[in-house]
Write a protein that holds these residues in place. Structure first.
Motif: not given
Length: 439
Positions: A223-229
């Motif tokens: 379970r992860v929180r998607l972050r755009w980088s």
């Protein structure tokens, strides 16, 4: 008064530990690795049983020619699946292994890579059908096999890879067994339905693989929180693309034989060859579990492979386990030739003729993993180009003798020996040259 220095033991006159004591110390120092391997090997045993049942059902329901076409289409799907996300699975795995807090960020990057890579994969798939399967298989049937391999089974594999990266070896192994079970159930249902056509099987195959991917994403991905980088992704892109190229080339040299057999020998010869190589592949399951553990260990401690004794020991272990597995299978099938069904029985007498092939094939994979684990991705790519080229030439020469099946099957031992020697010379040469550079 003593100096605290043991002169006797320092110059080698002290009591030496017995072999049993050394073994106990080795086990004690590697308890975590042994537990991880046992978890993975448990999954491999389960997968072996399910894969065998799956193989028996499909190989004896399709005709030998259709089985050859299916095996070749599946091989093409496996090769093209390495283009998915342009290899960004490599940074994803490294991050899962060493910096888990960035897993959500790299998962977002992987998903972006998937979207960008799909047009290229679709074009490559269309050209593959045009060159290899035109007139042999409908384009819609071929497309279903490709979707099953590229978008479904590969996604399930990536979830397993990430699970191993975060040290959830039991979960990863369980997922592999579950996914294999879906395919086995689909194969048995297909055999019981009485359809026996390649187009019908493609629907069953796609359904099983899609279910496996769905279960993997919903229940097994961390379970992860998607972050755009994008800044982070660009810094990893060269490594990702080089790994994608190397993976593609590895599977080209690994799966190219099925394509060449189909083109040079026809669907019937391709079916017999695919059956032989499928049985060879089954012997590799415990070896691949070991290679996964070794790769992680080398990522954290590259110096592990510097000892000549260790290098020789690992090569002998991989070769020994691989050969023993095929020998055991050949002996069982010698006494029970019909154990795997009527169609497979035509290929089983040839199995003993490829006794050394599993060892050399698995050692090629081992060399590739050594280069990947120690960060030599560009060298790995160049070696795989060389191996793919050499394999194409050697295999074309061997298959020129396809009128005598036993002869060209037996010559496969020499072919894979030649590939192993090429791989060994260049792999260890690369490892040695890099190791000697001053830090």
């Amino acid at each position: 008064m003593t100096s605290g220095f043991d002169h006797e033991n320092a110059i080698g006159f002290g009591p030496r530990p017995t072999p049993v004591a050394r073994l106990k110390a080795l086990v004690r120092d590697n308890v975590a690795l042994i537990r991880a391997y046992l978890s993975m090997i448990g999954g491999s045993v389960g997968r072996l049983v399910l894969s065998l049942a799956y193989f028996i059902a499909v190989a004896n329901t399709l005709s030998i020619a259709d089985f050859g076409l299916f095996a070749t289409a599946s091989a093409c799907g496996i090769m093209l699946s390495r283009l998915l996300a342009f290899g960004f699975v490599s940074p994803l795995y490294r991050i899962a292994t060493v910096k888990r807090r960035l897993l959500g960020t790299y998962t977002a990057g992987f998903l972006g890579g998937v979207v960008l890579s799909l047009p290229l994969i679709a074009l490559a798939g269309y050209l593959t059908h045009l060159v290899i399967f035109s007139g042999e298989m409908e384009v819609a049937t071929f497309a279903r096999f490709l979707i099953a391999e590229i978008l479904c089974w590969r996604v399930m594999e990536i979830v397993v890879i990430v699970s191993y990266g975060v040290n959830r070896f039991g979960a990863g192994s369980t997922l592999v067994v579950i996914a294999s079970a879906f395919k086995t159930v689909a194969a048995i249902a297909f055999a019981g339905a009485g359809l026996a056509s390649l187009a019908s099987w493609s629907w069953f195959y796609l359904g099983a693989n899609a279910t496996a991917a769905l279960v993997a994403i919903l229940f097994y991905y961390p379970r992860v929180r998607l972050r755009w980088s994008p800044r982070l992704y660009l810094s990893r892109w060269i490594d990702a693309v080089s790994v994608a190229g190397a993976e593609m080339l590895f599977y080209v040299q690994s799966e190219l034989d099925k394509v060449l057999v189909l083109l040079l020998g026809g669907p019937e010869t391709a079916g017999i060859y695919a059956m032989i190589m499928r049985l060879v592949d089954l012997t590799a399951l415990p070896v691949r579990s070991f290679l996964t553990i070794l790769t992680q260990r080398l990522m954290r401690a590259p110096a592990l492979i510097e000892s000549l004794k260790t290098k020789i020991g690992l090569e002998l272990a991989v070769a020994g386990v691989s050969t023993a597995g095929l020998l055991a299978m050949a002996l069982v099938l010698h006494f029970f030739p019909g154990a795997l069904g009527r169609n497979v029985a035509e290929a089983t007498p040839l199995l003993i003729l490829v006794l050394l092939v599993p060892a050399f094939r698995n050692l090629l994979e081992y060399h590739s993993e050594l280069l990947y684990a120690t960060g030599r991705t560009v060298v790995r790519t160049l070696i795989l180009v060389l191996l793919a080229t050499a394999k194409a030439g050697l295999l074309a020469a061997v298959l020129g003798l396809h009128a005598d099946v036993e002869l060209w099957v037996e010559l496969l031992n020499g072919l894979f020996l030649a590939l192993y020697l090429i791989s060994g010379v260049f792999t260890y040469g690369a490892l040695t040259r890099t190791a000697r550079r001053p830090i």
